[in-house]
Design a protein around this motif. Structure first.
Motif, PDB file in Angstrom:
ATOM      1  N   PRO A   1      40.680  40.673  43.284  1.00  0.00           N
ATOM      2  CA  PRO A   1      40.600  39.345  42.470  1.00  0.00           C
ATOM      3  C   PRO A   1      41.925  38.986  41.746  1.00  0.00           C
ATOM      4  CG  PRO A   1      38.464  40.193  42.289  1.00  0.00           C
ATOM      5  CD  PRO A   1      39.302  41.122  43.058  1.00  0.00           C
TER       6      PRO A   1
ATOM      7  N   LYS B   1      42.992  38.094  38.730  1.00  0.00           N
ATOM      8  CA  LYS B   1      43.329  38.402  37.214  1.00  0.00           C
ATOM      9  C   LYS B   1      43.432  40.230  37.319  1.00  0.00           C
ATOM     10  CE  LYS B   1      38.416  39.758  36.444  1.00  0.00           C
ATOM     11  NZ  LYS B   1      37.140  39.137  35.407  1.00  0.00           N
TER      12      LYS B   1
ATOM     13  N   TRP C   1      34.825  33.953  42.026  1.00  0.00           N
ATOM     14  CA  TRP C   1      35.791  33.485  41.007  1.00  0.00           C
ATOM     15  C   TRP C   1      36.839  32.602  41.631  1.00  0.00           C
ATOM     16  CZ3 TRP C   1      40.660  34.674  42.733  1.00  0.00           C
ATOM     17  CH2 TRP C   1      40.961  35.359  43.847  1.00  0.00           C
ATOM     18  N   ARG C   2      37.196  32.184  42.696  1.00  0.00           N
ATOM     19  CA  ARG C   2      37.968  31.375  43.366  1.00  0.00           C
ATOM     20  C   ARG C   2      37.825  29.992  42.820  1.00  0.00           C
ATOM     21  NH1 ARG C   2      41.199  33.777  47.117  1.00  0.00           N
ATOM     22  NH2 ARG C   2      40.470  35.789  48.093  1.00  0.00           N
TER      23      ARG C   2
ATOM     24  N   SER D   1      35.897  29.355  39.924  1.00  0.00           N
ATOM     25  CA  SER D   1      35.742  29.580  38.643  1.00  0.00           C
ATOM     26  C   SER D   1      36.620  28.724  37.605  1.00  0.00           C
ATOM     27  CB  SER D   1      35.665  31.130  38.023  1.00  0.00           C
ATOM     28  OG  SER D   1      35.624  31.222  36.575  1.00  0.00           O
TER      29      SER D   1
ATOM     30  N   ASP E   1      37.199  29.688  34.634  1.00  0.00           N
ATOM     31  CA  ASP E   1      37.594  30.547  33.668  1.00  0.00           C
ATOM     32  C   ASP E   1      39.115  30.683  33.866  1.00  0.00           C
ATOM     33  OD1 ASP E   1      38.449  32.645  31.871  1.00  0.00           O
ATOM     34  OD2 ASP E   1      36.629  33.824  32.506  1.00  0.00           O
TER      35      ASP E   1
ATOM     36  N   GLU F   1      40.498  33.920  35.556  1.00  0.00           N
ATOM     37  CA  GLU F   1      40.238  34.311  36.737  1.00  0.00           C
ATOM     38  C   GLU F   1      41.636  33.806  37.718  1.00  0.00           C
ATOM     39  OE1 GLU F   1      38.049  36.030  38.091  1.00  0.00           O
ATOM     40  OE2 GLU F   1      36.314  36.041  36.675  1.00  0.00           O
TER      41      GLU F   1
ATOM     42  N   GLY G   1      41.720  30.905  39.142  1.00  0.00           N
ATOM     43  CA  GLY G   1      41.141  30.370  40.302  1.00  0.00           C
ATOM     44  C   GLY G   1      41.694  28.891  40.380  1.00  0.00           C
TER      45      GLY G   1
END
Length: 357
Positions: free
Chosen positions: A78, A80, A168-169, A171, A173, A176, A178
């Motif tokens: 991912p 991050k 997560w993609r 998300s 946040d 992430e 994303g």
């Protein structure tokens, strides 16, 4: 003399690792997929089923504990995790390939580039869309002067996914990294910069359209290049009718191309480079058209044969860079320049202003 293949450790076995990196590494002469890192038991089984000789590790720490057994680390985990994992690999004395985006900010990308240079190690970014069939064809048209002076470049990476898939993609946040701006936007911005040079100004519009979505899913980026070319770039998951992948308008002619390069679909279906002579090719009815004064939809212009796409060329170039002093196919500084544009686009969309770089 036959060389011993370079031993590759692949961190991550989700979409990027299993569909793109592992098959391409395995298909590249001079590389050997030695270790796959994933903590997911199902993905561990998948990796062993697809590559019976591979070694599976549950954590990156297990991989780095055997750094002396590796010649290259590929980071396909991912977003991050890209910076910390690449940093650890470089400090362990290992060359690194990082999936795009290399980092969340251009400053982080440049810090990684400086670390790699200081250690004398390769740091390359997996921008596979530079080897899409339509992109290679457009590069050829530009090199031959078929379009004259290009005035506007339109590039679309559009999908119709009215329901968010989660993960997560998608998300919201910020940690992430994303959203489509950094996902598909990394591709269209990189292509525009390769074709038409550095960006001078960026304007963007970015929206969250779908109910339940948390990250941008419909984004437009306008880039004014120092060369004078204007790039209009679209990335979207909410496009009910897809536009042309490329529409390139020049002083002599234009080039219009619909449809996506077939390599991703082939990889998803389990097909592998090197197993068929027609890898990366598409049917004649999908070719783009070059012409002036008429619509390609009504037969205007001439069909332009699409060159075969060539994702395997990326890892072949990485191998040459590590063994024969060849050029890095995609440098971290090139990725940082694209991140400058993405950061400016995010700021432009937030504040409703054009951003000068």
């Amino acid at each position: 003399m036959t060389r011993t293949p370079l031993r590759v450790g692949l961190v991550g076995y989700g979409l990027a690792g299993s569909v793109f990196h592992a098959p391409l590494i395995a298909a590249t002469e001079g590389l050997a997929l030695g270790t796959v890192v994933t903590s997911n038991p199902e993905r561990q089984k998948q990796a062993l089923a697809e590559f019976p000789d591979v070694r599976v590790a549950a954590t990156p720490d297990e991989l780095f504990a055997r750094a002396d057994e590796l010649d290259l680390v590929v980071v396909a985990s991912p977003n991050k995790t890209h910076v910390p994992l690449a940093t650890t690999a470089l400090k362990a004395g290992l060359p690194v390939v990082v999936d795009k985006p290399i980092a969340g900010t251009a400053a982080e990308a440049r810090e990684l580039a400086a670390l790699a240079e200081d250690r004398g190690l390769l740091l390359s970014v997996f921008q596979n869309r530079r080897w899409d069939n339509d992109f290679l064809t457009l590069q050829g048209l530009l090199a031959e002067g078929e379009l004259g002076d290009v005035w506007r470049f339109e590039s679309r990476f559009e999908r119709w996914r009215p329901q968010p898939k989660g993960g997560w993609r998608e998300s919201g946040d910020p940690e992430e990294i994303g959203g489509l701006l950094y996902d598909l936007g990394s591709h269209v911005v990189d292509q525009a910069l390769v074709l038409f040079g550095p960006a001078a100004q960026v304007y963007a519009e970015s929206d969250i359209r779908r109910p339940g979505a948390r990250a941008d899913d419909d984004t437009f980026i306008a880039v004014t290049h120092t060369s004078g070319v204007r790039s209009h770039l679209y990335v979207s998951a909410t496009t009910a009718q897809l536009g042309p992948r490329f529409r390139v308008l020049g002083s002599r002619a234009g080039y219009v191309k619909y449809g996506l390069d077939p390599q991703e679909a082939a990889l998803r279906e389990g097909r592998r480079p090197g197993t068929a002579a027609d890898w990366g090719t598409e049917a004649e009815e999908l070719w783009g058209r070059v012409g002036a004064g008429e619509s390609p939809v009504t037969g205007g212009g001439r069909p332009e044969p699409t060159l075969p796409g060539d994702y395997p060329a990326y890892y072949a170039a990485v191998t040459r860079a590590l063994t024969d002093g060849g050029a890095n196919p995609v440098t971290a500084l090139e990725a940082a320049a694209a991140l400058d544009v993405l950061e400016a686009a995010r700021r432009s969309a937030r504040d409703g202003v054009a951003v000068t770089l």
